[in-house]
Write an enzyme that holds these catalytic residues in place. Structure first.
Site, short mmCIF file in Angstrom:
data_model
loop_
_atom_site.label_atom_id
_atom_site.label_comp_id
_atom_site.label_asym_id
_atom_site.label_seq_id
_atom_site.Cartn_x
_atom_site.Cartn_y
_atom_site.Cartn_z
N HIS A 170 18.67 1.59 -18.98
CA HIS A 170 17.81 2.50 -18.38
C HIS A 170 17.29 3.61 -19.25
O HIS A 170 16.07 3.80 -19.31
CB HIS A 170 18.62 3.28 -17.12
CG HIS A 170 18.40 2.97 -16.13
ND1 HIS A 170 17.14 2.79 -15.06
CD2 HIS A 170 19.18 2.41 -14.99
CE1 HIS A 170 17.34 2.36 -13.87
NE2 HIS A 170 18.72 2.12 -13.86
N GLN B 237 23.03 -0.53 -16.28
CA GLN B 237 22.93 0.73 -16.55
C GLN B 237 22.44 1.58 -17.72
O GLN B 237 21.76 2.07 -18.08
CB GLN B 237 24.11 1.46 -16.00
CG GLN B 237 24.10 2.93 -15.64
CD GLN B 237 23.22 3.05 -14.21
OE1 GLN B 237 23.16 1.94 -13.52
NE2 GLN B 237 22.27 3.97 -14.27
N HIS C 259 22.95 46.06 16.63
CA HIS C 259 23.54 44.64 17.25
C HIS C 259 24.26 44.75 18.43
O HIS C 259 23.97 43.99 19.11
CB HIS C 259 24.27 43.96 16.14
CG HIS C 259 23.77 43.69 15.03
ND1 HIS C 259 22.90 44.30 14.15
CD2 HIS C 259 23.52 42.32 14.37
CE1 HIS C 259 22.49 43.50 12.93
NE2 HIS C 259 22.74 42.44 13.27
N ASP D 119 20.18 -0.42 -6.45
CA ASP D 119 18.76 0.04 -6.50
C ASP D 119 17.49 -0.45 -5.96
O ASP D 119 16.47 0.27 -5.90
CB ASP D 119 18.54 -0.43 -8.10
CG ASP D 119 19.65 0.22 -9.08
OD1 ASP D 119 19.94 1.30 -8.78
OD2 ASP D 119 19.94 -0.27 -10.36
N GLU E 32 27.57 8.98 -10.86
CA GLU E 32 26.32 8.53 -10.04
C GLU E 32 26.59 7.45 -9.31
O GLU E 32 26.64 7.10 -8.03
CB GLU E 32 24.97 8.53 -10.59
CG GLU E 32 23.92 8.23 -9.96
CD GLU E 32 22.71 7.99 -10.80
OE1 GLU E 32 22.76 7.52 -12.05
OE2 GLU E 32 21.62 7.74 -10.32
N HIS E 33 26.79 5.97 -10.03
CA HIS E 33 27.30 4.90 -9.34
C HIS E 33 28.77 4.52 -9.96
O HIS E 33 29.21 4.67 -11.08
CB HIS E 33 26.51 3.64 -10.06
CG HIS E 33 25.04 3.94 -9.90
ND1 HIS E 33 24.27 4.30 -11.04
CD2 HIS E 33 24.06 3.53 -8.84
CE1 HIS E 33 22.91 4.55 -10.56
NE2 HIS E 33 22.95 4.15 -9.29
#
Lengths: 450, 450
Positions: free
Chosen positions: B263, B260, B420, B361, B327-328
């Site tokens: 990245h 990670q 209505h 991934d 996220e992960h």
């Protein structure tokens, strides 16, 4: 209502014909809302009392609805209305349970189990407007799916009347759908309170519901801030598009157009028909029925920006409808199902003579919180899924990693992400080492035994 | 990596411990992006050529990728990479088909049929970044679900290299997933082109994919404009949270943290463990493995804002993880399934020693476009549903309207929406009249017959 003939319009005129009333994010509105949000974040509950006095013109003793108020609301409720609320809730529940996402688990390779699990958004905020009239049906449309999703904390905000009370039916719906806290708050200040939290109002992860221009602007602003809250969808004024053939009943078509037009002066209604006679008859009926309505003045304003459009066929009507992407689409034609497959974009669709749009507003079971303003091209209406997150889960056995690890390693190498590659190859090497150790062990054991 | 002990931190320190690196929407960035979008809207393709020269430093002859370029890309592709792409695509397809929403039809009352039908978002735009390296896996994660959903027009933008070409693997993926047009465009100008359209680039209804700060800001801006385009989700830098017990392999844990961290300098990695010894061993392993990585300098910057946090139990680890909403999320513990039910918020979850995050991934089958930056509290990752709209449909028979019409009429009256109510009651009266006419007719016929 303006009369147009689609086939004599050029591209520019067609664009104008389907243009929504402009919803300018006027700088003045944007700044006022920024100011309200900043004030609520800074001064919390104190600011909420002040804004309620200023905008809802009511001096509140407390912003949270008390047990005594819930009890009084229930006691005051007309039994027929109470029964109608339960009946509608039951049908909404049937449809929303039927369409709720389900967990999934599959093997994508031997030893590679991949799942989708569902988790409710923990803390959700529901906004129920009460501008011109109370909207218990909106409380149902938000409260029922939140309950089915199992949200841990459900907060509802609705502005109080001048007498400092919330509408009885809205409170009753909040109670039967398991809403945890109800606050007498409206406008941008309600959205700010739920997005950021105050001493009284819990901070929410996601906000739902329709509202006026202030509410809409506030929802946009808090959703653009990572510290704020997500929202269900952008919103605009309500709208309907009706496709009618010569078999349609002009009395019904006119009634459906008016039921949308009475929502507000910025509502938009469009009728498409291949029959000039039908357009004439509906125009006459709209005029006649409108005169009898208590909200006639509002409806007339909406009708001023609405359109009766002649098309050359029902196929062309579908094309025009897809281009407009209406919130509500009514197919008042002899064979409505024949047109359904061709519809690309709409919030909710109503088929045939016996399906007025207002049954969808209340009790057919579908949700009435729908994408307006052309957002039906890319958004869906509110459903149980709106109150949930779908989380993916993967679990590999050693065999699974052997099966798919090499593929991951090749792709990681192509992306020049060496650490990604090694996270796989280190494990594959460890597996090889384990196999080696095991075979040495096996050999040793077998040598000793022989 | 900073070492912390959760149980000695006060509330403020806990908040700081889980704070993401600030992603300021700096005014300068916001204004630059506004300027780029305005220029693309005004000057179209011409502006795109200029921005490519300026930002991607490549002078393009044409912005659209040609058939000859697709063919050359395929011919140049390493067969092993080609095979890996097909293998990954097949697994992504299995999982995404299994989790695709299905049509639903239920009767919510006799004669009241309510359905959910699915329609692909007609025109979608996929953004595949190529900042530090090409990302064919992202093209797969967007192209496969768009293909399954059946989007009518799929556009992909990815910046060209300095030689004026797009990455071969990205082009190959675009081809096999049925992308209709690929443009050599990156940054805010790519987003602007897809949101508003130019002479070359079709206007899209919804945009997907990760990107740098410029892309993210541009996506936010176009999604706030009703004339722009919807987006998949807000985005931030990638992140992982690992929960490890003493049974975990520190070599694997360190490898996952590093995959990670490589990245980008703003990536964040967090390790939670009830074992001090494990935190020590992982810290040592991270240092050792990092030194061997080509992207070591980037990883070190990410590690500088990352955390090793001691917790008192795995239950507390789950609590902290839910608060962070990663996220992960990797569960490197002896019994990962025992923790799964407690997880409220995460983009994607990885269970056990043989499930490195990098398989997700690339090729486990789940999607890697996931909510970051705490958005996992309210958003889900990309799936087939992201490329579709769910439209509700209702069809009432006369019997159905008799069954539920009165409920709608009562609720409409409570909301003071008379039009209505009348859209229902007019039809009920027409039905009564039809019954009356029929019975008169029946009587006349029977009188004549007798």
């Amino acid at each position: 209502m303006k009369r147009l003939d689609w086939n004599v319009l050029d591209e520019q005129a067609r664009r104008t014909a389907l243009a929504r009333p402009a919803q300018l994010r006027a700088d003045a509105l944007r700044q006022s809302v920024e100011q309200i949000i900043a004030t609520v974040r800074e001064r919390g509950d104190e600011a909420l009392f002040e804004f309620s006095a200023k905008y809802d013109r009511c001096v509140l003793e407390a912003i949270e609805v008390t047990e005594a108020e819930f009890a009084a609301a229930e006691a005051a409720l007309d039994p027929a209305l109470k029964a109608a609320i339960h009946e509608a809730a039951a049908r909404i529940e049937i449809f929303h349970r039927a369409t709720a996402p389900q967990p999934v688990a599959v093997e994508t390779a031997g030893g590679v189990r991949v799942e989708r699990v569902l988790r409710a958004v923990a803390r959700v905020g529901l906004y129920v407007p009460a501008g011109s009239a109370p909207l218990p049906s909106t409380a149902l449309m938000l409260g029922v799916p939140a309950l089915i999703a199992g949200c841990r904390e459900v907060v509802l905000c609705s502005p109080a009347r001048a007498d400092g009370r919330c509408d009885e039916a809205v409170l009753y719906v909040a109670r039967i759908t398991g809403v945890h806290k109800v606050f007498k708050l409206g406008g941008a200040q309600a959205i700010a309170a739920m997005a950021y939290g105050t001493a009284s109002v819990p901070k929410c992860d996601k906000l739902f519901g329709p509202g006026n221009a202030w509410v809409t602007e506030a929802k946009l602003q808090v959703s653009a801030d990572p510290e704020g809250a997500a929202i269900d969808m952008p919103a605009g004024p309500s709208e309907v598009l009706v496709i009618a053939d010569e078999a349609a009943n002009p009395v019904f078509v006119a009634a459906d157009l008016l039921s949308q037009a009475e929502h507000g002066p910025d509502s938009q209604v469009i009728l498409l028909s291949p029959s000039y006679a039908m357009l004439d008859r509906v125009a006459g009926e709209v005029e006649r029925q409108c005169a009898e309505l208590p909200r006639c003045a509002i409806a007339l304003q909406a009708l001023a920006q609405s359109r009766l459009i002649a098309v050359d066929s029902l196929e062309q009507a579908v094309e025009v409808s897809n281009r407009y992407a209406p919130e509500h689409l009514i197919l008042q034609v002899a064979e409505p199902r024949a047109l359904l497959d061709g519809i690309d974009s709409a919030g909710s669709i109503f088929l045939g003579a016996w399906t007025p749009e207002s049954v969808g507003d209340y009790c057919s079971g579908s949700n009435h919180v729908l994408p307006t303003y052309g957002y039906a091209r890319s958004y869906s209406g509110v459903s149980v899924a709106s109150f949930q997150k779908q989380i993916t889960v993967q679990e590999l056995s050693a065999e699974g990693l052997r099966a798919i690890g090499p593929c991951a390693a090749i792709l990681a190498a192509a992306e020049q992400l060496e650490a990604h590659r090694r996270a796989v190859t280190l494990r594959l090497e460890a597996l090889d080492q384990m196999v080696l150790n095991q075979s040495v062990l096996d050999r040793t054991v077998s040598e000793r035994l022989t």
